[in-house]
Design a protein around this motif. Structure first.
Motif, PDB file in Angstrom:
ATOM      1  N   VAL A 175      42.970  58.313  42.305  1.00 17.40           N
ATOM      2  CA  VAL A 175      42.813  58.524  43.636  1.00 17.40           C
ATOM      3  C   VAL A 175      43.659  57.519  44.375  1.00 17.40           C
ATOM      4  N   SER A 176      44.150  58.090  45.404  1.00 18.40           N
ATOM      5  CA  SER A 176      45.035  57.614  46.483  1.00 18.40           C
ATOM      6  C   SER A 176      44.123  57.362  47.874  1.00 18.40           C
ATOM      7  N   MET A 177      44.260  55.919  48.244  1.00 21.23           N
ATOM      8  CA  MET A 177      43.549  55.472  49.273  1.00 21.23           C
ATOM      9  C   MET A 177      44.201  55.156  50.281  1.00 21.23           C
ATOM     10  N   HIS A 178      44.138  55.690  51.744  1.00 21.83           N
ATOM     11  CA  HIS A 178      44.707  54.956  52.813  1.00 21.83           C
ATOM     12  C   HIS A 178      43.954  54.022  53.538  1.00 21.83           C
ATOM     13  N   TRP A 179      44.262  52.795  53.319  1.00 25.04           N
ATOM     14  CA  TRP A 179      43.336  51.709  53.455  1.00 25.04           C
ATOM     15  C   TRP A 179      44.106  50.390  54.130  1.00 25.04           C
ATOM     16  N   GLY A 180      43.227  49.112  54.472  1.00 24.96           N
ATOM     17  CA  GLY A 180      43.912  47.842  54.439  1.00 24.96           C
ATOM     18  C   GLY A 180      44.360  47.867  55.881  1.00 24.96           C
ATOM     19  N   ASN A 181      45.097  46.456  56.128  1.00 22.76           N
ATOM     20  CA  ASN A 181      45.720  46.270  57.522  1.00 22.76           C
ATOM     21  C   ASN A 181      47.138  46.386  57.487  1.00 22.76           C
ATOM     22  N   GLU A 182      47.733  47.110  58.536  1.00 23.46           N
ATOM     23  CA  GLU A 182      49.268  47.204  58.625  1.00 23.46           C
ATOM     24  C   GLU A 182      50.016  46.060  58.426  1.00 23.46           C
ATOM     25  N   TYR A 183      50.842  45.807  57.814  1.00 19.18           N
ATOM     26  CA  TYR A 183      51.815  44.746  57.672  1.00 19.18           C
ATOM     27  C   TYR A 183      51.379  43.346  56.966  1.00 19.18           C
ATOM     28  N   GLU A 184      49.940  43.535  56.506  1.00 19.64           N
ATOM     29  CA  GLU A 184      49.390  42.612  55.773  1.00 19.64           C
ATOM     30  C   GLU A 184      49.868  42.457  54.190  1.00 19.64           C
ATOM     31  N   LYS A 185      50.304  41.427  53.521  1.00 15.60           N
ATOM     32  CA  LYS A 185      51.055  41.283  52.294  1.00 15.60           C
ATOM     33  C   LYS A 185      50.190  41.395  51.238  1.00 15.60           C
ATOM     34  N   LYS A 186      48.891  41.000  51.382  1.00 13.35           N
ATOM     35  CA  LYS A 186      47.679  41.015  50.524  1.00 13.35           C
ATOM     36  C   LYS A 186      46.526  42.008  50.907  1.00 13.35           C
ATOM     37  N   PRO A 187      45.859  42.403  49.924  1.00  8.17           N
ATOM     38  CA  PRO A 187      44.886  43.281  50.307  1.00  8.17           C
ATOM     39  C   PRO A 187      43.508  42.402  50.927  1.00  8.17           C
ATOM     40  N   ASN A 188      42.910  43.000  51.885  1.00 10.62           N
ATOM     41  CA  ASN A 188      41.920  42.384  52.477  1.00 10.62           C
ATOM     42  C   ASN A 188      40.452  42.774  51.445  1.00 10.62           C
TER      43      ASN A 188
ATOM     44  N   PRO B 239      49.422  49.666  54.810  1.00  9.79           N
ATOM     45  CA  PRO B 239      50.078  48.765  55.236  1.00  9.79           C
ATOM     46  C   PRO B 239      51.524  48.654  55.641  1.00  9.79           C
ATOM     47  N   HIS B 240      52.031  49.657  54.997  1.00  6.39           N
ATOM     48  CA  HIS B 240      53.747  49.684  55.200  1.00  6.39           C
ATOM     49  C   HIS B 240      54.455  48.444  54.719  1.00  6.39           C
ATOM     50  N   VAL B 241      53.841  47.597  53.870  1.00  9.35           N
ATOM     51  CA  VAL B 241      54.633  46.719  53.096  1.00  9.35           C
ATOM     52  C   VAL B 241      53.929  46.520  51.733  1.00  9.35           C
ATOM     53  N   LEU B 242      54.693  46.064  50.884  1.00  9.62           N
ATOM     54  CA  LEU B 242      54.189  45.719  49.723  1.00  9.62           C
ATOM     55  C   LEU B 242      52.934  44.803  49.512  1.00  9.62           C
ATOM     56  N   GLN B 243      51.912  45.481  48.485  1.00  4.06           N
ATOM     57  CA  GLN B 243      50.917  44.332  48.016  1.00  4.06           C
ATOM     58  C   GLN B 243      50.987  44.187  46.727  1.00  4.06           C
ATOM     59  N   PRO B 244      50.436  43.246  46.046  1.00  4.24           N
ATOM     60  CA  PRO B 244      50.187  43.085  44.500  1.00  4.24           C
ATOM     61  C   PRO B 244      49.588  44.109  43.700  1.00  4.24           C
ATOM     62  N   VAL B 245      49.998  44.479  42.535  1.00  6.42           N
ATOM     63  CA  VAL B 245      49.257  45.252  41.769  1.00  6.42           C
ATOM     64  C   VAL B 245      48.073  44.545  40.929  1.00  6.42           C
ATOM     65  N   ASP B 246      47.216  45.144  40.406  1.00  6.10           N
ATOM     66  CA  ASP B 246      46.006  44.252  39.668  1.00  6.10           C
ATOM     67  C   ASP B 246      45.440  45.212  38.596  1.00  6.10           C
ATOM     68  N   TRP B 247      44.773  44.695  37.913  1.00  6.61           N
ATOM     69  CA  TRP B 247      43.745  45.435  36.869  1.00  6.61           C
ATOM     70  C   TRP B 247      42.531  44.993  37.268  1.00  6.61           C
ATOM     71  N   ILE B 248      41.542  46.113  37.046  1.00  9.52           N
ATOM     72  CA  ILE B 248      40.005  45.873  37.197  1.00  9.52           C
ATOM     73  C   ILE B 248      39.420  46.193  36.048  1.00  9.52           C
ATOM     74  N   GLU B 249      38.689  45.088  35.400  1.00 10.66           N
ATOM     75  CA  GLU B 249      38.071  45.441  33.930  1.00 10.66           C
ATOM     76  C   GLU B 249      36.679  46.134  34.280  1.00 10.66           C
ATOM     77  N   ARG B 250      36.593  46.830  33.365  1.00  4.69           N
ATOM     78  CA  ARG B 250      35.274  47.327  33.195  1.00  4.69           C
ATOM     79  C   ARG B 250      34.267  46.945  31.940  1.00  4.69           C
ATOM     80  N   SER B 251      33.023  47.255  32.229  1.00  8.31           N
ATOM     81  CA  SER B 251      32.134  46.708  31.237  1.00  8.31           C
ATOM     82  C   SER B 251      32.285  47.000  30.003  1.00  8.31           C
ATOM     83  N   ASP B 252      32.634  48.346  29.745  1.00  4.75           N
ATOM     84  CA  ASP B 252      32.977  49.051  28.503  1.00  4.75           C
ATOM     85  C   ASP B 252      34.311  48.745  27.925  1.00  4.75           C
ATOM     86  N   GLY B 253      35.046  47.732  28.532  1.00  5.46           N
ATOM     87  CA  GLY B 253      36.327  47.263  27.895  1.00  5.46           C
ATOM     88  C   GLY B 253      37.618  48.218  28.580  1.00  5.46           C
ATOM     89  N   SER B 254      37.314  49.139  29.013  1.00  4.60           N
ATOM     90  CA  SER B 254      38.351  50.050  29.759  1.00  4.60           C
ATOM     91  C   SER B 254      38.546  49.304  31.067  1.00  4.60           C
TER      92      SER B 254
END
Length: 386
Positions: free
Chosen positions: A235-248, A271-286
């Protein structure tokens, strides 16, 4: 006496004329035996575990300001953007699947090309993306309705002509209901795209299919449908605030909601700037891999952080045993890129490791800063340097 002799000889004759051996003649003391047929053992091979892998990559915003498309203009009156992607083409072609966010609608010259704040771009950018190895474009963003329904339909017609999949904006309800899928290495991926809004431009009445807006019940419905026909949901999401370097917090909360729905990969834009990547853990281990913002890939914006983008990637493994399959994501990667231009000419996307100080003074320091920024939430990421 003679009668007895004749009777004795007659009995001997009857016995000797029988076809059965005496031992096979049934008697009260020797019943007939039913011997079962011998069955040879059948060797059943255990079912093999089948493991397949695919590498998916994504790039950030293709944001065609006037300077960019003027630089691509040719003496024949057409446009050629291909040279702008020459140095990154091997990385896009080398992936199993490559995704791009086409931020500006390609309504074509007949609608009048335009730049900020209401964009309309040449068809030829689609050709260049196709030639560079892009497999699908996301077109749900705040500029989707800049030139109305006509620009969207013109663009979709061109995507269809060149055989490029698109998602996020559609030509009809039926078109929207058709979840886009791509199969690679026996792994089926589904793709969807949503935007926070349209810069205040109203969606034409009765035509919500022209853009997917962020609506959790709608997204959940789409994801459930996608899970029935695919192994991996993107899923691609067009979201966040422009020029903010961290996700809100809204981005983080939405990412968690999507992960809970079963989304495997989230690709962020706007946002037109890079923001960090991350993992989101699910309850089933995925777990879900989220790239909160891939920044700009090609644009005419000003400012170093708006010119740094990249190619984010992740490896997907499908393991099948006894008819059941599991999906695992691992080995996230990132190739930082720089959107170079010189006096509004010679636009080119260049991998950071190919830069030198003539392209970008102190590029090594900026390269290190970019790496540290991307891995702020997780160290589980490698940076491609070749």
């Amino acid at each position: 006496m003679n009668k007895l002799l004749v009777l004795f000889i007659l009995c001997l004759t009857l016995v000797s004329c029988s076809n059965l051996p005496s031992s096979d003649l049934p008697t009260e003391t020797q019943p007939a035996l039913n011997v079962p047929e011998k069955i040879e053992p059948t060797l059943i091979e255990p079912e093999k575990t089948i493991v397949t892998r695919a590498h998916l990559v994504a790039i950030g915003d293709i944001l065609l300001h006037e300077a960019v498309y003027l630089d691509a203009s040719t003496t024949q009156g057409s446009y050629d953007f291909s040279s702008m992607f020459t140095k990154v083409k091997p990385f896009l072609e080398g992936a199993d699947i490559a995704v791009a966010n086409q931020e500006t609608m390609i309504g074509g010259v007949e609608l009048g090309l335009s730049s900020y704040p209401t964009f309309n771009s040449p068809y030829e950018i689609g050709d260049a993306l196709k030639d560079s190895g892009i497999d699908i474009v996301t077109i749900a963003n705040n500029h989707t309705l800049d030139h109305g329904e006509k620009a969207i339909l013109n663009g979709i017609n061109h995507w269809d002509r060149i055989g490029m999949l698109y998602t996020g904006a559609f030509k009809s309800n039926q078109d929207r209901e058709d979840i886009r899928t791509i199969q690679k290495n026996d792994i089926t991926f589904s793709f969807m795209s949503y935007s926070y809004g349209t810069n205040g431009i109203p969606v034409p009445e009765g035509k919500p299919y022209l853009i997917n807006l962020i609506d959790l019940p709608l997204i959940k419905q789409d994801v459930e449908k996608a899970k029935l026909i695919s192994d991996v949901v993107v899923v691609s999401m067009h979201w966040g605030n422009e020029y903010e370097k961290k996700p809100n917090q809204t981005q983080i909360d939405l990412a968690t909601e999507l992960s809970d729905m079963g989304v495997d990969i989230i690709i962020g834009h706007h946002p037109h700037v890079l923001q960090p990547v991350d993992w989101i853990e699910r309850s089933d281990g995925s777990r879900t891999f989220v790239m909160y913002s891939l920044g700009n890939f090609l644009s005419g914006q000003v400012g170093l952080e708006k010119l740094i983008g990249g190619i984010g990637g992740v490896e997907i493994t499908k393991t099948t045993f006894e008819g059941k399959s599991t999906i695992a994501l691992a080995n996230p990667s990132f190739l930082p890129t720089y959107g170079y231009y010189d006096n509004w000419r010679n636009f080119e996307v260049i991998p950071f490791y190919q830069l030198n100080d003539s392209y970008l003074p102190n590029y090594l320091m900026h390269y290190e800063d970019t790496q540290n920024h991307l891995k702020e939430f997780t160290n589980e990421i490698t940076f491609n340097e070749r």
